[in-house]
Design an enzyme around this catalytic site. Structure first.
Site, PDB file in Angstrom:
ATOM      1  N   HIS A  48    -144.563  31.071 -31.085  1.00 30.01           N
ATOM      2  CA  HIS A  48    -143.339  31.881 -31.010  1.00 30.01           C
ATOM      3  C   HIS A  48    -142.962  32.170 -29.554  1.00 30.01           C
ATOM      4  CE1 HIS A  48    -143.070  32.525 -35.350  1.00 30.01           C
ATOM      5  NE2 HIS A  48    -144.382  32.392 -35.272  1.00 30.01           N
ATOM      6  N   LYS A  77    -105.675   5.840 -27.544  1.00 31.32           N
ATOM      7  CA  LYS A  77    -104.522   6.552 -28.131  1.00 31.32           C
ATOM      8  C   LYS A  77    -103.833   5.648 -29.145  1.00 31.32           C
ATOM      9  CE  LYS A  77     -99.912   8.215 -27.108  1.00 31.32           C
ATOM     10  NZ  LYS A  77     -99.083   9.046 -26.266  1.00 31.32           N
ATOM     11  N   ASP A  87    -113.296   5.101 -10.943  1.00 27.80           N
ATOM     12  CA  ASP A  87    -112.455   4.086 -11.568  1.00 27.80           C
ATOM     13  C   ASP A  87    -111.148   4.728 -12.031  1.00 27.80           C
ATOM     14  OD1 ASP A  87    -111.493   1.948 -13.151  1.00 27.80           O
ATOM     15  OD2 ASP A  87    -113.551   1.323 -13.604  1.00 27.80           O
ATOM     16  N   VAL A 133    -105.618  -1.273  -7.124  1.00 28.95           N
ATOM     17  CA  VAL A 133    -104.526  -1.588  -8.053  1.00 28.95           C
ATOM     18  C   VAL A 133    -104.732  -3.013  -8.576  1.00 28.95           C
ATOM     19  CG1 VAL A 133    -102.040  -1.847  -8.354  1.00 28.95           C
ATOM     20  CG2 VAL A 133    -102.932  -0.046  -6.851  1.00 28.95           C
ATOM     21  N   THR A 168    -104.710  -3.451 -12.669  1.00 30.36           N
ATOM     22  CA  THR A 168    -104.134  -3.472 -14.017  1.00 30.36           C
ATOM     23  C   THR A 168    -103.079  -2.383 -14.202  1.00 30.36           C
ATOM     24  OG1 THR A 168    -105.962  -2.066 -14.690  1.00 30.36           O
ATOM     25  CG2 THR A 168    -106.205  -4.427 -15.114  1.00 30.36           C
ATOM     26  N   ASN A 213    -142.148  42.633 -20.897  1.00 32.39           N
ATOM     27  CA  ASN A 213    -143.204  43.588 -20.569  1.00 32.39           C
ATOM     28  C   ASN A 213    -144.580  42.938 -20.670  1.00 32.39           C
ATOM     29  OD1 ASN A 213    -141.870  45.875 -19.731  1.00 32.39           O
ATOM     30  ND2 ASN A 213    -141.647  46.693 -21.806  1.00 32.39           N
TER      31      ASN A 213
HETATM   32  N1  LIG Z   1    -107.332  -0.228 -10.257  1.00 28.92           N
HETATM   33  C1  LIG Z   1    -107.158  -0.952 -11.314  1.00 28.92           C
HETATM   34  O1  LIG Z   1    -106.046  -1.273 -11.612  1.00 28.92           O
HETATM   35  C2  LIG Z   1    -108.299  -1.343 -12.136  1.00 28.92           C
HETATM   36  N2  LIG Z   1    -108.183  -1.995 -13.293  1.00 28.92           N
HETATM   37  C3  LIG Z   1    -109.418  -2.220 -13.773  1.00 28.92           C
HETATM   38  N3  LIG Z   1    -110.328  -1.698 -12.950  1.00 28.92           N
HETATM   39  C4  LIG Z   1    -111.776  -1.756 -13.095  1.00 28.92           C
HETATM   40  O2  LIG Z   1    -112.225  -2.948 -12.476  1.00 28.92           O
HETATM   41  C5  LIG Z   1    -113.441  -3.380 -13.063  1.00 28.92           C
HETATM   42  C6  LIG Z   1    -113.404  -4.858 -13.285  1.00 28.92           C
HETATM   43  O3  LIG Z   1    -113.027  -5.514 -12.123  1.00 28.92           O
HETATM   44  P1  LIG Z   1    -113.499  -6.992 -11.865  1.00 28.92           P
HETATM   45  O4  LIG Z   1    -113.057  -7.774 -13.044  1.00 28.92           O
HETATM   46  O5  LIG Z   1    -112.838  -7.417 -10.606  1.00 28.92           O
HETATM   47  O6  LIG Z   1    -115.003  -6.943 -11.749  1.00 28.92           O
HETATM   48  C7  LIG Z   1    -113.608  -2.599 -14.350  1.00 28.92           C
HETATM   49  O7  LIG Z   1    -114.704  -1.735 -14.187  1.00 28.92           O
HETATM   50  C8  LIG Z   1    -112.308  -1.838 -14.511  1.00 28.92           C
HETATM   51  O8  LIG Z   1    -112.515  -0.569 -15.083  1.00 28.92           O
HETATM   52  C9  LIG Z   1    -109.666  -1.149 -11.899  1.00 28.92           C
HETATM   53  N4  LIG Z   1    -110.291  -0.570 -10.842  1.00 28.92           N
HETATM   54  C10 LIG Z   1    -110.276   0.705 -10.458  1.00 28.92           C
HETATM   55  O9  LIG Z   1    -109.570   1.576 -10.646  1.00 28.92           O
END
Ligand SMILES: NC(=O)c1ncn([C@@H]2O[C@H](COP(=O)(O)O)[C@@H](O)[C@H]2O)c1NC=O
Length: 528
Positions: free
Chosen positions: A289, A143, A131, A71, A73, A431
């Site tokens: 062919h 989106k 990920d 966790v 972002t 064949n």
């Molecule tokens: N869990 C999260 O909230 C999360 N948010 C971003 N990431 C991944 O973390 C990586 C970057 O992490 P870092 O900046 O710590 O190297 C990226 O590949 C990104 O896709 C996460 N990692 C996996 O799910």
């Protein structure tokens, strides 16, 4: 509205990348263009180390990155900033109320799941590399492409910097990036889903415990267009070539010379490689062919080519040649004399390509690997058929395991001749009856709806002189003695066939009468 009018200036960017290629230049360039950067753990650390101001995502969310990065972002302050439709007054007002600032750019690339699986890592390690936060941000930004540009590929960073300095991406540009982003997450999820489907049940041989078959319950594939071809099998059929991204196989062969490959060139080249790699000695297969007009092995590839070409020089005109060894200059000199559509080999000795290139039109391909042992798919309306590849079998394809059905046992040389005929017969469609002498095909009968006509064709192609004393192979059993009798009349020395017909006894009796040695393999090799 003009393209200019749809531009969205980039004021704030969220950057979270596993692959840090080009990150410092990107961060510096964005900063120079006045863009504020928000970033995760080690991405933020690298940006800061490059001397660029950056806000850590933790400062934004007021929540620490936790659970070993599971966790980071996944927070409304991040996702509201990505998902707000800035065209809407109501969304802008809500952001203000909530104290959330929007992002106009999201740069993310994902944990290396495929690479981790390929490295042979444990199931737990593979799972950890799925990920979650990354795809969530990528999908959200894609989106919301009317408001946000999303970048998943470091190869796009130059475009990003140009756009940042030039008022942002226009709508068309953001749509293109969104399409790339969804392709990226779709392909990522298919890799994860395929891995789960294969691993479910956990049996060491990949079998699913659920139904004891070796076939996955789910089969996903993502392929990307590599080339639009001039046309398909016929000029009125549009066609294109797709690649599975593995970087291997014919779709990824390196073209060293010649015109663009056509659809039929690809299908014939695929068949030619299959035929050439069925032999362990230096082998040349010439295909027209999708059927062989010559296969031979020799002490070297030049000898193999001379023998393969001699099988049917008329049909070899405009053929496709596959070799299972590097092409020598001597072989190239021979090929350069004959109109050839394609030659494919794992490598070319110094000077060989130059010799071949004397002919403007010949397509010269390098395909380093032998054909892969992957399951074969065949689309049918509403679905597809999946089968294991028709590999040579340790049992039935080894003459040591054949059964002598009648006649005098062959000596080692004779058995090697018959084994060559048997292996080569696998490359012949529908064949198949194949006559060989001196480890080279001399007469090939194919594509008939009965085995008698194939036998007649093979004998006719060989001619009386070459058919006499030849070694014959039949890809499947003789249902009646008649097909065999055509070969016996032509004077073949020995015949190899799977056996297994209800009338085997009659066929063997005919062989006995004719004084022709007959072996049963117990293995069949249909090829349609
Ligand atoms: N869990 C999260 O909230 C999360 N948010 C971003 N990431 C991944 O973390 C990586 C970057 O992490 P870092 O900046 O710590 O190297 C990226 O590949 C990104 O896709 C996460 N990692 C996996 O799910």
């Amino acid at each position: 509205m003009t393209a200019e009018g749809t531009k969205r200036p980039i004021r704030r960017a969220l950057v979270s990348v596993y692959d840090k290629t080009g990150l410092e230049e990107l961060a510096r360039g964005l900063h120079a263009a006045g863009v504020q950067l928000v970033s995760t753990g080690s991405t933020a650390a690298k940006i800061a180390a490059a001397g660029v101001p950056v806000t850590k995502v933790e400062e934004l969310t007021g929540f620490p990155e936790c659970l070993d990065g599971r966790v980071k972002t996944l927070h409304p302050r991040v996702h509201a900033g990505i998902l707000a439709d800035l065209r809407l007054d109501s969304h802008r007002a809500q952001l203000q109320e909530l104290g959330v600032e929007p992002f106009e750019l999201v740069v993310v690339n994902l944990y290396p799941f495929r690479e981790t699986v390929a490295s042979g890592a444990s199931p737990d390690e593979c799972v950890e590399q799925i990920d979650i936060g990354g795809p969530s941000m990528v999908r959200a930004a894609a989106k919301n492409h009317p408001s946000v540009a999303v970048v998943v590929n470091p190869g796009r960073y130059d475009d990003v910097l140009k756009a940042a300095a030039d008022g942002g991406f226009d709508l068309e540009g953001r749509k293109r990036l969104a399409a790339e982003a969804f392709q990226h997450t779709a392909s990522y999820d298919v890799a994860v889903a395929n891995w789960f489907a294969a691993a479910r049940g956990g049996a060491a041989d990949g079998r699913s415990v659920a139904d004891d078959s070796s076939f996955p319950e789910f089969l996903g594939a993502t392929v990307t267009r590599k080339n639009v071809l001039r046309y398909g099998e016929n000029p009125h059929q549009p066609a294109a070539l797709y690649s599975d991204g593995s970087g291997k196989g014919l779709a990824e062969a390196e073209q060293l010379h010649g015109k663009e490959m056509s659809f039929n060139n690809y299908t014939d080249t695929e068949a030619a490689r299959r035929a050439a790699y069925d032999h362990t000695e230096p082998c040349v297969a010439i295909i027209k062919h999708a059927n062989p007009c010559g296969i031979a092995v020799g002490a070297d590839v030049a000898e193999a080519h001379r023998k393969a070409h001699a099988c049917d020089p008329l049909s070899a005109f405009g053929g496709v040649i596959a070799v299972n060894r590097p092409v020598s200059v001597a072989m190239a000199e021979q090929v350069a004399e004959i109109f050839t559509e394609v030659i494919v080999a794992p490598a070319y000795e110094d000077g060989a390509v130059e010799v071949l290139a004397r002919k403007k039109n010949i397509r010269v391909l390098r395909c380093a690997d032998a054909p892969a042992d992957v399951a074969e798919q065949r689309p049918i309306e509403g679905g597809l058929l999946l089968q294991a590849k028709d590999r040579l079998q340790a049992e039935g394809d080894d003459p040591a395991n054949w059964t002598l059905a009648t006649g005098a046992a062959l000596d080692a040389d004779g058995l090697a001749e018959l084994a060559f005929a048997w292996r080569s017969c696998r490359a012949v469609k529908s064949n198949a009856i194949l006559l060989a002498k001196d480890s080279a095909t001399v007469g090939v009968g194919m594509g008939q709806v009965n085995r008698v006509d194939s036998a007649k064709l093979a004998v006719e192609r060989a001619g009386a002189e070459r058919a006499a004393g030849a070694y014959a192979a039949s890809d499947a059993f003789f249902p009646f003695p008649d097909g065999f009798e055509v070969l016996a009349e032509a004077g073949v020395t020995a015949v190899v066939q799977p056996g297994g017909s209800v009338r085997d006894e009659q066929v063997v009796e005919a062989a006995q009468k004719a004084g022709v040695t007959m072996y049963f393999t117990g293995t069949r090799h249909f090829f349609h």
